[in-house]
Scaffold this motif. Structure first.
Motif, PDB file in Angstrom:
ATOM      1  N   TRP A 115      -2.344  14.503  19.926  1.00 15.15           N
ATOM      2  CA  TRP A 115      -3.422  13.645  20.041  1.00 15.15           C
ATOM      3  C   TRP A 115      -4.284  13.492  18.838  1.00 15.15           C
ATOM      4  O   TRP A 115      -4.442  12.421  18.291  1.00 15.15           O
ATOM      5  CB  TRP A 115      -4.006  13.867  21.507  1.00 15.15           C
ATOM      6  N   GLN A 116      -4.906  14.576  18.227  1.00  8.58           N
ATOM      7  CA  GLN A 116      -5.486  14.387  17.035  1.00  8.58           C
ATOM      8  C   GLN A 116      -4.921  13.798  15.966  1.00  8.58           C
ATOM      9  O   GLN A 116      -5.468  13.139  15.264  1.00  8.58           O
ATOM     10  CB  GLN A 116      -6.065  15.754  16.909  1.00  8.58           C
ATOM     11  N   ALA A 117      -3.653  14.350  15.622  1.00  4.11           N
ATOM     12  CA  ALA A 117      -3.031  13.723  14.708  1.00  4.11           C
ATOM     13  C   ALA A 117      -2.638  12.256  15.000  1.00  4.11           C
ATOM     14  O   ALA A 117      -2.656  11.284  14.123  1.00  4.11           O
ATOM     15  CB  ALA A 117      -1.530  14.301  14.507  1.00  4.11           C
ATOM     16  N   THR A 118      -2.386  11.906  16.153  1.00  7.04           N
ATOM     17  CA  THR A 118      -1.987  10.443  16.400  1.00  7.04           C
ATOM     18  C   THR A 118      -3.460   9.668  16.112  1.00  7.04           C
ATOM     19  O   THR A 118      -3.270   8.516  15.737  1.00  7.04           O
ATOM     20  CB  THR A 118      -1.601  10.386  17.920  1.00  7.04           C
ATOM     21  N   ALA A 119      -4.520   9.980  16.569  1.00  9.97           N
ATOM     22  CA  ALA A 119      -5.365   9.257  16.368  1.00  9.97           C
ATOM     23  C   ALA A 119      -5.892   9.284  14.840  1.00  9.97           C
ATOM     24  O   ALA A 119      -6.408   8.040  14.472  1.00  9.97           O
ATOM     25  CB  ALA A 119      -6.780  10.101  16.988  1.00  9.97           C
ATOM     26  N   ALA A 120      -5.507  10.338  13.993  1.00 12.42           N
ATOM     27  CA  ALA A 120      -5.889  10.213  12.732  1.00 12.42           C
ATOM     28  C   ALA A 120      -5.019   9.026  12.117  1.00 12.42           C
ATOM     29  O   ALA A 120      -5.267   8.198  11.113  1.00 12.42           O
ATOM     30  CB  ALA A 120      -5.597  11.501  11.950  1.00 12.42           C
ATOM     31  N   VAL A 121      -3.696   8.988  12.484  1.00 11.46           N
ATOM     32  CA  VAL A 121      -2.777   8.003  12.015  1.00 11.46           C
ATOM     33  C   VAL A 121      -3.368   6.770  12.323  1.00 11.46           C
ATOM     34  O   VAL A 121      -3.246   5.691  11.752  1.00 11.46           O
ATOM     35  CB  VAL A 121      -1.477   8.310  12.665  1.00 11.46           C
ATOM     36  N   HIS A 122      -3.887   6.589  13.562  1.00 11.37           N
ATOM     37  CA  HIS A 122      -4.420   5.178  14.128  1.00 11.37           C
ATOM     38  C   HIS A 122      -5.514   4.818  13.015  1.00 11.37           C
ATOM     39  O   HIS A 122      -5.651   3.477  12.834  1.00 11.37           O
ATOM     40  CB  HIS A 122      -4.616   5.217  15.653  1.00 11.37           C
ATOM     41  N   ASP A 123      -6.325   5.807  12.814  1.00  8.29           N
ATOM     42  CA  ASP A 123      -7.399   5.298  11.928  1.00  8.29           C
ATOM     43  C   ASP A 123      -7.054   4.775  10.775  1.00  8.29           C
ATOM     44  O   ASP A 123      -7.484   4.220   9.948  1.00  8.29           O
ATOM     45  CB  ASP A 123      -8.432   6.487  11.994  1.00  8.29           C
ATOM     46  N   ALA A 124      -5.922   5.705   9.944  1.00  9.83           N
ATOM     47  CA  ALA A 124      -5.515   5.470   8.787  1.00  9.83           C
ATOM     48  C   ALA A 124      -4.915   4.064   8.680  1.00  9.83           C
ATOM     49  O   ALA A 124      -5.166   3.492   7.539  1.00  9.83           O
ATOM     50  CB  ALA A 124      -4.402   6.374   8.394  1.00  9.83           C
ATOM     51  N   PHE A 125      -4.277   3.543   9.812  1.00 10.59           N
ATOM     52  CA  PHE A 125      -3.401   2.337  10.000  1.00 10.59           C
ATOM     53  C   PHE A 125      -4.590   1.493   9.900  1.00 10.59           C
ATOM     54  O   PHE A 125      -4.426   0.354   8.838  1.00 10.59           O
ATOM     55  CB  PHE A 125      -2.947   2.175  11.306  1.00 10.59           C
ATOM     56  N   HIS A 126      -5.921   1.342  10.250  1.00 10.88           N
ATOM     57  CA  HIS A 126      -6.743   0.568  10.268  1.00 10.88           C
ATOM     58  C   HIS A 126      -7.703   0.281   8.829  1.00 10.88           C
ATOM     59  O   HIS A 126      -8.299  -0.421   8.445  1.00 10.88           O
ATOM     60  CB  HIS A 126      -7.641   0.514  11.333  1.00 10.88           C
ATOM     61  N   LEU A 127      -7.400   1.551   8.138  1.00  8.87           N
ATOM     62  CA  LEU A 127      -7.994   1.616   6.867  1.00  8.87           C
ATOM     63  C   LEU A 127      -7.133   0.894   5.675  1.00  8.87           C
ATOM     64  O   LEU A 127      -7.682   0.737   4.437  1.00  8.87           O
ATOM     65  CB  LEU A 127      -8.314   3.037   6.483  1.00  8.87           C
ATOM     66  N   LEU A 128      -5.827   0.681   5.993  1.00  9.09           N
ATOM     67  CA  LEU A 128      -4.973  -0.009   4.986  1.00  9.09           C
ATOM     68  C   LEU A 128      -4.972  -1.363   5.096  1.00  9.09           C
ATOM     69  O   LEU A 128      -5.587  -2.078   6.006  1.00  9.09           O
ATOM     70  CB  LEU A 128      -3.577   0.449   5.371  1.00  9.09           C
ATOM     71  N   PRO A 129      -5.100  -2.204   3.984  1.00 10.90           N
ATOM     72  CA  PRO A 129      -4.981  -3.664   4.039  1.00 10.90           C
ATOM     73  C   PRO A 129      -3.846  -4.296   4.738  1.00 10.90           C
ATOM     74  O   PRO A 129      -2.740  -3.810   4.956  1.00 10.90           O
ATOM     75  CB  PRO A 129      -5.062  -4.158   2.630  1.00 10.90           C
ATOM     76  N   SER A 130      -4.294  -5.415   5.546  1.00 11.89           N
ATOM     77  CA  SER A 130      -3.389  -6.152   6.456  1.00 11.89           C
ATOM     78  C   SER A 130      -2.639  -7.356   5.482  1.00 11.89           C
ATOM     79  O   SER A 130      -3.342  -8.050   4.889  1.00 11.89           O
ATOM     80  CB  SER A 130      -3.774  -6.620   7.431  1.00 11.89           C
ATOM     81  N   ALA A 131      -1.259  -7.126   5.465  1.00  9.88           N
ATOM     82  CA  ALA A 131      -0.744  -8.241   4.865  1.00  9.88           C
ATOM     83  C   ALA A 131      -0.660  -9.663   5.451  1.00  9.88           C
ATOM     84  O   ALA A 131      -0.731 -10.850   4.839  1.00  9.88           O
ATOM     85  CB  ALA A 131       0.910  -7.892   4.608  1.00  9.88           C
ATOM     86  N   ALA A 132      -0.920  -9.488   6.786  1.00 13.07           N
ATOM     87  CA  ALA A 132      -0.985 -10.610   7.748  1.00 13.07           C
ATOM     88  C   ALA A 132      -2.555 -11.442   7.389  1.00 13.07           C
ATOM     89  O   ALA A 132      -2.484 -12.665   7.387  1.00 13.07           O
ATOM     90  CB  ALA A 132      -0.849 -10.503   8.984  1.00 13.07           C
ATOM     91  N   ALA A 133      -3.472 -10.671   6.889  1.00 10.23           N
ATOM     92  CA  ALA A 133      -4.751 -11.120   6.797  1.00 10.23           C
ATOM     93  C   ALA A 133      -4.657 -12.133   5.526  1.00 10.23           C
ATOM     94  O   ALA A 133      -5.322 -13.191   5.236  1.00 10.23           O
ATOM     95  CB  ALA A 133      -5.775 -10.399   6.666  1.00 10.23           C
ATOM     96  N   ASP A 134      -3.536 -11.803   4.480  1.00 15.16           N
ATOM     97  CA  ASP A 134      -3.742 -12.620   3.309  1.00 15.16           C
ATOM     98  C   ASP A 134      -2.751 -13.801   3.047  1.00 15.16           C
ATOM     99  O   ASP A 134      -2.781 -14.564   2.447  1.00 15.16           O
ATOM    100  CB  ASP A 134      -2.982 -11.671   2.175  1.00 15.16           C
ATOM    101  N   SER A 135      -1.926 -13.806   4.424  1.00 15.57           N
ATOM    102  CA  SER A 135      -1.176 -15.037   4.348  1.00 15.57           C
ATOM    103  C   SER A 135      -1.600 -15.977   5.076  1.00 15.57           C
ATOM    104  O   SER A 135      -2.051 -15.995   6.304  1.00 15.57           O
ATOM    105  CB  SER A 135       0.433 -14.280   4.891  1.00 15.57           C
ATOM    106  N   SER A 136      -1.713 -17.213   4.656  1.00 16.61           N
ATOM    107  CA  SER A 136      -2.021 -18.431   5.367  1.00 16.61           C
ATOM    108  C   SER A 136      -1.355 -18.813   6.375  1.00 16.61           C
ATOM    109  O   SER A 136      -1.528 -19.709   7.239  1.00 16.61           O
ATOM    110  CB  SER A 136      -2.538 -19.462   4.300  1.00 16.61           C
ATOM    111  N   GLU A 137       0.154 -18.498   6.166  1.00 15.90           N
ATOM    112  CA  GLU A 137       1.169 -19.037   6.996  1.00 15.90           C
ATOM    113  C   GLU A 137       1.206 -18.285   8.296  1.00 15.90           C
ATOM    114  O   GLU A 137       2.015 -18.700   9.213  1.00 15.90           O
ATOM    115  CB  GLU A 137       2.512 -19.123   6.573  1.00 15.90           C
ATOM    116  N   CYS A 138       0.787 -17.172   8.363  1.00 21.84           N
ATOM    117  CA  CYS A 138       0.836 -16.163   9.396  1.00 21.84           C
ATOM    118  C   CYS A 138      -0.007 -16.560  10.641  1.00 21.84           C
ATOM    119  O   CYS A 138      -1.272 -16.623  10.069  1.00 21.84           O
ATOM    120  CB  CYS A 138       0.574 -14.653   9.041  1.00 21.84           C
TER     121      CYS A 138
END
Length: 150
Positions: free
Chosen positions: A82-105
């Motif tokens: 669970w601790q590893a899973t939480a760390a991966v979840h946190d890392a996910f949110h620290l990466l930039p989102s490609a969806a936020a950059d796309s005006s068509e998404c």
């Protein structure tokens, strides 16, 4: 006469998932310059980790009555996972989102909701199960090290 079932036949999907993870690790290790980590990779890894958590939880519950010591170790492994899973979840949110950059998404138009939230929904569901069976102190505790007695 039938031969006794192999231990890995009880969870054949786990063998396939393990082979997939090994293949991905092997291919990534051979590439001279590995690809940068992106959200889809972490989402898939998070899905694997939460599936392993469910499996460990089932195994711990089955092992506890006849073998309490083994059940405790499996429960501890569940907490570490669970601790590893939480760390991966946190890392996910620290990466930039490609969806936020796309005006068509327009993820809000999808019937199942924004794809970026699937990891959060999975994480919340897994967290609910973990918190029912684990104390906050156990979740914050560093992983324990045991030595092999054999």
């Amino acid at each position: 006469m039938t031969s006794p079932p192999r231990a890995d036949d009880a969870h054949p999907y786990l063998r396939a998932a393990t082979a997939g993870v090994r293949h991905h690790t092997h291919v990534t290790g051979r590439v001279a310059k590995p690809e940068p980590v992106d959200r889809p990779h972490l989402d898939i890894l998070h899905a694997h980790l939460t599936a392993l958590q469910r499996l460990l939880d089932q195994l711990a519950e089955a092992a506890r009555p006849p073998h309490p010591g083994a059940g405790r170790h499996l429960a501890a492994a569940h907490t570490c996972l669970w601790q590893a899973t939480a760390a991966v979840h946190d890392a996910f949110h620290l990466l930039p989102s490609a969806a936020a950059d796309s005006s068509e998404c327009r993820p809000e138009s999808l019937p199942e909701g924004p794809p970026v939230l699937t990891i959060c929904q999975r994480h919340l569901a897994a967290g609910h199960i973990v918190r029912r069976k684990t104390t906050p102190t156990d979740l914050d505790r560093p992983p324990h090290i045991t030595t092999c007695l054999r």
